[in-house]
Structure formats: structure tokens, C-alpha cells
Write a protein that holds these residues in place. Structure first.
Motif, PDB file in Angstrom:
ATOM      1  N   UNK A 164       0.821  -1.206   0.000  1.00  0.00           N
ATOM      2  CA  UNK A 164       0.000   0.000   0.000  1.00  0.00           C
ATOM      3  C   UNK A 164       0.853   1.254   0.000  1.00  0.00           C
ATOM      4  N   UNK A 165       1.936   1.213   0.785  1.00  0.00           N
ATOM      5  CA  UNK A 165       2.826   2.368   0.864  1.00  0.00           C
ATOM      6  C   UNK A 165       3.502   2.634  -0.492  1.00  0.00           C
ATOM      7  N   UNK A 166       3.987   1.573  -1.114  1.00  0.00           N
ATOM      8  CA  UNK A 166       4.665   1.717  -2.414  1.00  0.00           C
ATOM      9  C   UNK A 166       3.706   2.303  -3.457  1.00  0.00           C
ATOM     10  N   UNK A 167       2.480   1.778  -3.481  1.00  0.00           N
ATOM     11  CA  UNK A 167       1.493   2.258  -4.461  1.00  0.00           C
ATOM     12  C   UNK A 167       1.163   3.734  -4.228  1.00  0.00           C
ATOM     13  N   UNK A 168       0.955   4.095  -2.970  1.00  0.00           N
ATOM     14  CA  UNK A 168       0.559   5.473  -2.673  1.00  0.00           C
ATOM     15  C   UNK A 168       1.708   6.443  -2.947  1.00  0.00           C
ATOM     16  N   UNK A 169       2.910   6.068  -2.554  1.00  0.00           N
ATOM     17  CA  UNK A 169       4.037   6.977  -2.779  1.00  0.00           C
ATOM     18  C   UNK A 169       4.292   7.175  -4.267  1.00  0.00           C
ATOM     19  N   UNK A 170       4.048   6.121  -5.045  1.00  0.00           N
ATOM     20  CA  UNK A 170       4.198   6.238  -6.499  1.00  0.00           C
ATOM     21  C   UNK A 170       3.181   7.236  -7.053  1.00  0.00           C
ATOM     22  N   UNK A 171       1.944   7.142  -6.572  1.00  0.00           N
ATOM     23  CA  UNK A 171       0.908   8.072  -7.056  1.00  0.00           C
ATOM     24  C   UNK A 171       1.206   9.503  -6.623  1.00  0.00           C
ATOM     25  N   UNK A 172       1.671   9.666  -5.401  1.00  0.00           N
ATOM     26  CA  UNK A 172       1.998  11.017  -4.939  1.00  0.00           C
ATOM     27  C   UNK A 172       3.188  11.597  -5.710  1.00  0.00           C
ATOM     28  N   UNK A 173       4.101  10.737  -6.090  1.00  0.00           N
ATOM     29  CA  UNK A 173       5.227  11.169  -6.936  1.00  0.00           C
ATOM     30  C   UNK A 173       4.686  11.719  -8.261  1.00  0.00           C
ATOM     31  N   UNK A 174       3.778  10.967  -8.864  1.00  0.00           N
ATOM     32  CA  UNK A 174       3.144  11.398 -10.117  1.00  0.00           C
ATOM     33  C   UNK A 174       2.376  12.710  -9.919  1.00  0.00           C
ATOM     34  N   UNK A 175       1.642  12.796  -8.812  1.00  0.00           N
ATOM     35  CA  UNK A 175       0.841  13.999  -8.551  1.00  0.00           C
ATOM     36  C   UNK A 175       1.746  15.217  -8.397  1.00  0.00           C
TER      37      UNK A 175
END
Ligand code: BES
Ligand code: ZN
Ligand code: ZN
Length: 487
Positions: A164-175
Motif C-alpha cells: 500500500x505504501x509503495x502504491x501510494x508513494x508512487x501516485x503522490x510522486x506522479x501527482x
């Protein structure tokens, strides 16, 4: 934000707030502080209504029998309809509501319908997505003293929380990338950020510069870039699985227009600032590669991001120009604002040369897709129903809304040109479809899916679960597709 998985009972959680889902119809079985929770339901102060424009919630201070300072009930709607996607949003909304109230440590207590790891991952993901703010360039961010230090899930495995952490941090990186202003995030800067990310997570990164692209003959991409003083970059990121060669090779291609003025076919001034997110597809590919590097699927994945700035400079291409694409086909550029498809076709041709066997692109490609689907669904277009079904299944399981659009051969007629092999616009009717049809000519028959994310990559007003700005759409679908890949 520190992420924890704890197996202790909810009564023992020593945090500023415990969050618990309350469904419609009555309090959860065996709820902590049962008497007070029952009273909230009986008085209709809390009904358990699903998250919509607001979060239905109630906060009990000093809940009896609990170590936590607060117990928050968050409305989950109908229990049967509550899935991991709903949970992700609910936890985001709860975190956003609580941090406004100065809460620094949160524990999520899964209820009786807990689905284990899937929910643990979704809750962690939701917490990190909810904590994201679009305030990177404020010298005094409005939430400096109001951020969440720790988030614990009372159940599930470490591994799920990590996912979950990896997925969310990836999305926040994109954002973060898509939010970045166009003066600070030029094609060169985007390539730099890709290089840094690749070095941090062990991906191979190569950037083709303008000279190299000229040698190769990427005339369609270079035609778009020539109106800007900022040089273009073609960013390549390679992930290869450790265990031997994989026969499939997934190519993820993302439109990376760091700013789209429209070029000589210039856009109106209103909301032109939003065209900073015209690299959201490229940003999604970068975010997905960041997660893929950590989650290590068994398939080879190459990320390809054509990055350009579309400007009306004195060297800019003109409506009527004819360019020769990397494929050798010529294109009559009738509208310089239809630039996304021009850079994508050279990137897709290159993806084929690199040996990709399956292609997915994400692009903020057309205003027409916003007319067709609004801001809720991204449009999906494909030459291969079986492959599209896989992409749609990946999107569905990750709670990204994507809708299949038609691609009948009849649409191709609108792109016929008297002067070149094809023209880059097909008129107003079915604009998102003719754009996809244009791209289809350049995928060399490979199974290919195009995602038009123009309507879904940017949130114009904050929602309870997400702050205004870039959404990170596409990352979850890309990563899930790579993880489940088998042809
Ligand atoms: N970047 C735009 C599409 C877009 C529109 C993205 C709204 C996000 C929000 C794209 O390059 C574009 O300008 N497309 C034109 C195509 C037309 C000239 C055929 C459009 O949609 O108007
Ligand atoms: Zn444009
Ligand atoms: Zn554009």
C-alpha cells in the motif's frame, strides 16, 4: 508518515484517533464504546451514509474503554457495496478530516467485514494519498503543523502495508510532477527527475536528446518541439525481472507535454494554466515504474516518455506543415494543438523497435473525451479486445474508472489527407476516437491500449478524499497490469 501494522486490540491503541467504519443500518457488532456509538445512530447524528460530497462522520472524545484520545466513526454506506476501493477513499477522507483537527497519530480499526491484506493495503494507500497536499511551493504551507506522523492498521500483514505504501508513494510522486509549474518542470527537468528516481530505485534510465532524435528521424515529435526554446527529451526507463528473460515485454508510454499552449493554433487564455498537467500521462508512467521497481513483477517493462513543450515560437511548426514520422509515414499537421498524438506516434514506433510486445499509453489527449465521459471515467481505446479486457480488469480491481470507447474502422476516413499519408485532426465529431484512430496507425499491429486521461488527471476542486490538483490516474492500473501480466 510512519506506517505500522499492529495486531493489538483497538482498546490498546495509544493514538490521537482511532478510525472505524460505520455502515448504514446500525452500529458495528462488538463496537468499542458501544453505548455512545449506539446513541449517535439512535439520534441520527450519524447514519453511516457513504462518502459523497462530504464524509459522514462523528468524533467521540475520550471514548470509554479506549486508550485513544478520539474515536472517529466514518460512514461506509451499504456494507454489501463496501470494497477496497471505497475503503481507500474513506481512509483518505478520514485522514484529511482529522489532520485539519490537529490529529498526528491515527489507527484504523478494521471491522467485522475485514478482508485481510487487500484492506490493509487499501487503508495504508488511502492514508498516504489523503495526506498529500498541493502546497510544495508555499513558503509557509498551510498544513505544516497539521500533518499526520503515524498511521497504524490494526490487522493484516507487513507485506500488505508495504505494498500500500509503495502504491501510494508512487501516485503522490506522479501527482507532484503533474502539479509542478511549467517553468520549473521543463522536458529537461522531467528527464532529470526520471534519472534521479531511476537511480534511487535501481532502474536503468536513458534519455535521448534532440540530436539523437534527429538522427533517428523522429520528425513528428521534433516538429512539436521546434517552437520552444526548451529542448525535447525522450525518456526511457527499463525494468527487467531478475529471474531470466521474459517473453513478454510491456511498453508503457506517457504523453509528456510539460506545457501545451496549443502552438500556433493557440489555446484561449482561460484555464490555460491547467496545461501544466499535459504531462500527466508521462508522470503516470514514471510513478508506475517507481512502484514496479519495488514490487518486481515477472515481466519486462519499459517506460517511454516523449517530453516536449508546445510553444508558438518563431520556429514553431505551422498548420499545413508536413512532417515525416519515425515510421516513415508523413503527417499533415492541420492543427498544432493536436500535438499529443504527434509525439506519441514516434514514441510508440520506438517502443516497437525496442522489442515491446504489448503497448499501453496514457495521455491527456483530447477535450473531446471530457465531453464524452466528463471527469469520472478515462476513455480506453484498443485494437485488441483480449488485451483491453486485461487492462480494464486491472483498472477495476484498483478502483480506477475506465470506460471502453468504440474504434470502428469507419472512423479512419476522417484522417485522410490529400497531401500526406494522414492528417493529425479528424474534425469535431468523435474527437477522442479519431485521435485514438490516428495513433493506431503507428502501433505496428501490436496489442495496444490507449487511455485518454484528459478529464481525469486533474481535480478542479478538492474532494473530501483528495486535494485539488493532479490525481495520479493511471499509476494503479499500470502497476496492477504489470503485476498480473501473462499473455
Ligand atoms: N492537451 C490537450 C487536451 C486536453 C484538453 C487536456 C483539456 C486536458 C484538458 C490536447 O493537446 C489538445 O489540445 N487537443 C485538442 C485536439 C484538437 C485540436 C483536435 C482538443 O482536444 O481540443
Ligand atoms: Zn494540444
Ligand atoms: Zn496537449
Amino acid at each position: 508518515m510512519e506506517i505500522k501494522v499492529e495486531s493489538r486490540p483497538v482498546q490498546e491503541a495509544d493514538v490521537d484517533a482511532v478510525v472505524m467504519v460505520g455502515f448504514e443500518g446500525g452500529p458495528p457488532e462488538g463496537s468499542p464504546a458501544a453505548g455512545l456509538v449506539q446513541e449517535l445512530y439512535s439520534s441520527s447524528e450519524f447514519t453511516g451514509k457513504a462518502l459523497d460530497r462530504t464524509l459522514d462522520m462523528a468524533i467521540i472524545h475520550h471514548p470509554p474503554g479506549l486508550k485513544a484520545k478520539r474515536l472517529m466513526l466514518a460512514g461506509g454506506g451499504k456494507r454489501e457495496k463496501f470494497d477496497a476501493a471505497e475503503l481507500r477513499k474513506l481512509v483518505s477522507a478520514a485522514v484529511r478530516a482529522l489532520k485539519k483537527r490537529g490529529v498526528h497519530s491515527i489507527a484504523f480499526a478494521p471491522g467485522d467485514g475485514f478482508r485481510g491484506d487487500e484492506d490493509t493495503a487499501a487503508a495504508v494507500e488511502g492514508a498516504i494519498l489523503g495526506d498529500f497536499e498541493s502546497d510544495r511551493y508555499k513558503t509557509e504551507p498551510k498544513n505544516t503543523d497539521k500533518h499526520v506522523d503515524s498511521f497504524a492498521v490494526l490487522g493484516g500483514s507487513e507485506e500488505a502495508a508495504q505494498r500500500g505504501r509503495i502504491m501510494a508513494e508512487a501516485q503522490n510522486f506522479t501527482r507532484g510532477l503533474a502539479n509542478d509549474p511549467p517553468n520549473l518542470l521543463t522536458p529537461t527537468k522531467l528527464a532529470e527527475r526520471a534519472r534521479e528516481m531511476a537511480a534511487e530505485f535501481g532502474l536503468d534510465c536513458e534519455v535521448l536528446d534532440q540530436d539523437r532524435m534527429r538522427q533517428l528521424g523522429m520528425g513528428a515529435l521534433l516538429g512539436v518541439a521546434q517552437g520552444s526554446a526548451e529542448p525535447p527529451a525522450l525518456i526511457l526507463l527499463r525494468y527487467r525481472p531478475a529471474a531470466g528473460a521474459s517473453k513478454d515485454h510491456l511498453g508503457l508510454v506517457g504523453k509528456g507535454v510539460t506545457f501545451d499552449t496549443g502552438g500556433i493554433s493557440i489555446k484561449p487564455a482561460t484555464d490555460m494554466d491547467q496545461m501544466r498537467y499535459d504531462m500527466a500521462g508521462g508522470g503516470a508512467v514514471l510513478g508506475a515504474m517507481r512502484a514496479i521497481a519495488q514490487l518486481k513483477p515477472g515481466v519486462a517493462v519499459t517506460g517511454i516518455i516523449p517530453a516536449v513543450e508546445n510553444m508558438p515560437g518563431s520556429r514553431a511548426q505551422r498548420p499545413g506543415d508536413i512532417v515525416t514520422s519515425l515510421s516513415g509515414k508523413t503527417v499533415e499537421v492541420l492543427n498544432t494543438d493536436a500535438e499529443g498524438r504527434l509525439i506519441l506516434i514516434d514514441a510508440l514506433t520506438y517502443a516497437h523497435r525496442l522489442g515491446c510486445t504489448h503497448l499501453v499509453d496514457a495521455a491527456t489527449l483530447t477535450g473531446a473525451v471530457v465531453v464524452a465521459l466528463g471527469h469520472l471515467y478515462a476513455g480506453a481505446f484498443s485494437n485488441n479486445q483480449a488485451f483491453l479486457d486485461k487492462v480494464l480488469a486491472a483498472a477495476k480491481s484498483q478502483g480506477e474508472k475506465i470506460w471502453q470507447m468504440p474504434m470502428d474502422a469507419e472512423y479512419r476516413k476522417a484522417l485522410e489527407s490529400e497531401f500526406a499519408d494522414l492528417q493529425n485532426i479528424g474534425g469535431r465529431p468523435g474527437g477522442a476516437i479519431t485521435a485514438a484512430t490516428f495513433i493506431q496507425d503507428f502501433v505496428n499491429g501490436l496489442p495496444w491500449v490507449h487511455l485518454d486521461i484528459a478529464g481525469t488527471a486533474w481535480l478542479e476542486d478538492s474532494k473530501p478524499y483528495m486535494v485539488k490538483g493532479a490525481t495520479g490516474i493511471g499509476v494503479r492500473t499500470f502497476v496492477e497490469l504489470a503485476m498480473k501480466f501473462s499473455s
